[in-house]
Design a protein around this motif. Structure first.
Motif, short mmCIF file in Angstrom:
data_model
loop_
_atom_site.label_atom_id
_atom_site.label_comp_id
_atom_site.label_asym_id
_atom_site.label_seq_id
_atom_site.Cartn_x
_atom_site.Cartn_y
_atom_site.Cartn_z
N TYR A 34 0.71 -1.31 -0.22
CA TYR A 34 -0.07 0.05 0.06
C TYR A 34 0.94 0.93 0.02
O TYR A 34 1.72 1.46 1.00
N GLN A 35 0.67 1.99 -0.86
CA GLN A 35 1.74 3.33 -1.29
C GLN A 35 1.66 4.21 0.00
O GLN A 35 2.71 4.87 0.27
N GLU A 36 0.59 4.35 0.68
CA GLU A 36 0.61 5.22 1.88
C GLU A 36 1.41 4.51 3.01
O GLU A 36 2.04 5.58 3.74
N LYS A 37 1.58 3.29 3.16
CA LYS A 37 2.55 2.67 4.19
C LYS A 37 3.99 3.12 3.72
O LYS A 37 4.79 3.19 4.49
N ARG A 122 -8.52 -1.73 6.61
CA ARG A 122 -9.63 -2.57 7.08
C ARG A 122 -11.14 -1.99 6.66
O ARG A 122 -11.74 -2.70 6.21
N SER A 123 -11.42 -0.41 7.01
CA SER A 123 -12.55 -0.01 6.41
C SER A 123 -12.57 -0.05 4.76
O SER A 123 -13.72 -0.25 4.35
N PHE A 124 -11.60 0.23 4.26
CA PHE A 124 -11.54 0.36 2.81
C PHE A 124 -11.99 -1.19 2.15
O PHE A 124 -12.83 -1.19 1.39
N VAL A 125 -11.60 -2.16 2.81
CA VAL A 125 -11.60 -3.40 2.41
C VAL A 125 -13.11 -3.89 2.82
O VAL A 125 -13.71 -4.46 1.75
N LYS A 126 -13.76 -3.34 3.63
CA LYS A 126 -15.09 -3.67 4.04
C LYS A 126 -16.21 -2.95 2.96
O LYS A 126 -16.81 -3.47 2.44
N ASP A 127 -15.62 -1.77 2.70
CA ASP A 127 -16.59 -0.98 1.72
C ASP A 127 -16.33 -1.68 0.24
O ASP A 127 -17.32 -1.59 -0.32
N TYR A 128 -15.22 -1.95 0.13
CA TYR A 128 -14.91 -2.51 -1.33
C TYR A 128 -15.68 -3.70 -1.41
O TYR A 128 -16.34 -4.09 -2.57
N SER A 129 -15.62 -4.66 -0.29
CA SER A 129 -16.34 -5.82 -0.32
C SER A 129 -17.87 -5.94 -0.47
O SER A 129 -18.53 -6.35 -1.33
N THR A 156 -6.54 -9.82 -3.73
CA THR A 156 -5.58 -8.76 -3.15
C THR A 156 -5.07 -7.95 -4.22
O THR A 156 -5.12 -6.55 -3.73
N ASN A 157 -4.86 -8.24 -5.38
CA ASN A 157 -4.25 -7.25 -6.20
C ASN A 157 -5.32 -6.22 -6.72
O ASN A 157 -5.21 -5.01 -6.94
N ASP A 158 -6.72 -6.66 -6.61
CA ASP A 158 -7.59 -5.89 -7.13
C ASP A 158 -7.89 -4.71 -5.90
O ASP A 158 -8.03 -3.59 -6.25
N VAL A 159 -7.89 -5.27 -4.92
CA VAL A 159 -8.19 -4.39 -3.75
C VAL A 159 -7.03 -3.23 -3.59
O VAL A 159 -7.02 -2.18 -3.27
N LEU A 160 -5.64 -3.78 -3.65
CA LEU A 160 -4.36 -3.09 -3.73
C LEU A 160 -4.29 -2.02 -4.66
O LEU A 160 -4.20 -0.72 -4.34
N LYS A 161 -4.83 -2.11 -5.93
CA LYS A 161 -5.11 -1.30 -6.92
C LYS A 161 -6.11 -0.22 -6.57
O LYS A 161 -6.05 1.00 -6.72
N ALA A 162 -7.02 -0.70 -6.03
CA ALA A 162 -8.36 0.27 -5.85
C ALA A 162 -7.73 1.17 -4.60
O ALA A 162 -8.01 2.40 -4.38
N ILE A 163 -7.30 0.76 -3.43
CA ILE A 163 -6.79 1.32 -2.55
C ILE A 163 -5.66 2.22 -2.73
O ILE A 163 -5.57 3.49 -2.23
N ASN A 164 -4.84 1.98 -3.59
CA ASN A 164 -3.56 2.76 -3.90
C ASN A 164 -4.26 3.97 -4.88
O ASN A 164 -3.76 5.05 -4.78
N ASP A 165 -5.06 3.53 -5.82
CA ASP A 165 -5.74 4.71 -6.65
C ASP A 165 -6.55 5.65 -5.73
O ASP A 165 -6.48 7.05 -5.93
N ASP A 166 -7.19 5.30 -4.69
CA ASP A 166 -7.91 6.03 -3.60
C ASP A 166 -6.92 6.96 -2.99
O ASP A 166 -7.19 8.17 -3.02
N TYR A 167 -5.79 6.54 -2.64
CA TYR A 167 -4.78 7.28 -1.98
C TYR A 167 -4.11 8.27 -2.91
O TYR A 167 -4.08 9.46 -2.22
N LYS A 168 -3.91 7.88 -4.13
CA LYS A 168 -3.44 9.01 -5.25
C LYS A 168 -4.34 10.21 -5.36
O LYS A 168 -3.83 11.39 -5.59
N SER A 169 -5.59 9.79 -5.27
CA SER A 169 -6.40 10.78 -5.44
C SER A 169 -6.81 11.71 -4.33
O SER A 169 -7.50 12.71 -4.55
N GLU A 170 -6.09 11.40 -3.15
CA GLU A 170 -6.35 12.27 -1.95
C GLU A 170 -5.57 13.60 -1.94
O GLU A 170 -4.89 13.62 -2.60
#
Length: 170
Positions: A34-37, A122-129, A156-170
């Motif tokens: 995760y890019q933020e980490k 965890r919150s992101f995975v819950k919402d994504y799911s 994992t890769n789908d969630v990772l891409k989505a969360i990194n895209d979300d982080y980039k947009s912040e």
């Protein structure tokens, strides 16, 4: 009677068609990639390097004071030398305590950011799911919560891409 049988067949058919959508996520990979980490680790690596340089610099200055004292102590009366030695040891103890407090503060700040990041993931995975219609998303890790999962169920890769895209947009 035929109506009851028809209703039962329709209900059974409906229930059997509703399958749970289950997937799993490799928690370790998700967190570590995760890019933020990665950004948090880079930030604290810089802070730790800066702290280490400052601590080394303080140590070198103190060592120079100790060497100067050792040279001077031979020319001083024993009581004066002992007094200066005690003052020097008190200074060393104070510096050590200050450095230890700074190091602990840095460690606590880092841990708070990582804890916050884990809650966010965890919150992101819950919402994504929920968004993707999963009934269950299991977490895979070294502790073995998922001992086996079909590769097709690994999101994992789908969630990772989505969360990194979300982080980039912040």
């Amino acid at each position: 009677m035929k109506k009851i049988i028809l209703i039962a067949v329709v209900a059974l058919a409906t229930i059997s068609c509703q399958q749970n959508k289950i997937a799993f996520v490799d928690n370790t990979k998700l967190i570590n990639e995760y890019q933020e980490k990665i950004d948090i680790e880079a930030k604290y690596k810089t802070k730790i390097e800066s702290f280490d340089k400052r601590a080394d610099s303080i140590g070198k200055v103190f060592q120079a004071e100790v060497q100067a004292f050792q040279t001077e102590a031979e020319k001083l009366a024993q009581s004066v030398a002992q007094e200066k030695y005690n003052a020097l040891m008190q200074k060393r103890q104070t510096m050590g305590q200050q450095l230890q407090m700074e190091e602990q503060k840095l460690s606590q700040e880092s841990q708070q950011e990582i804890d916050s990041l884990i809650k966010k993931v965890r919150s992101f995975v819950k919402d994504y799911s929920k968004e993707k219609g999963y009934t269950f998303v299991l977490g895979s890790n070294d502790a073995g919560s998922v001992l086996y999962g079909e590769e097709s169920k690994d999101i994992t890769n789908d969630v990772l891409k989505a969360i990194n895209d979300d982080y980039k947009s912040e």
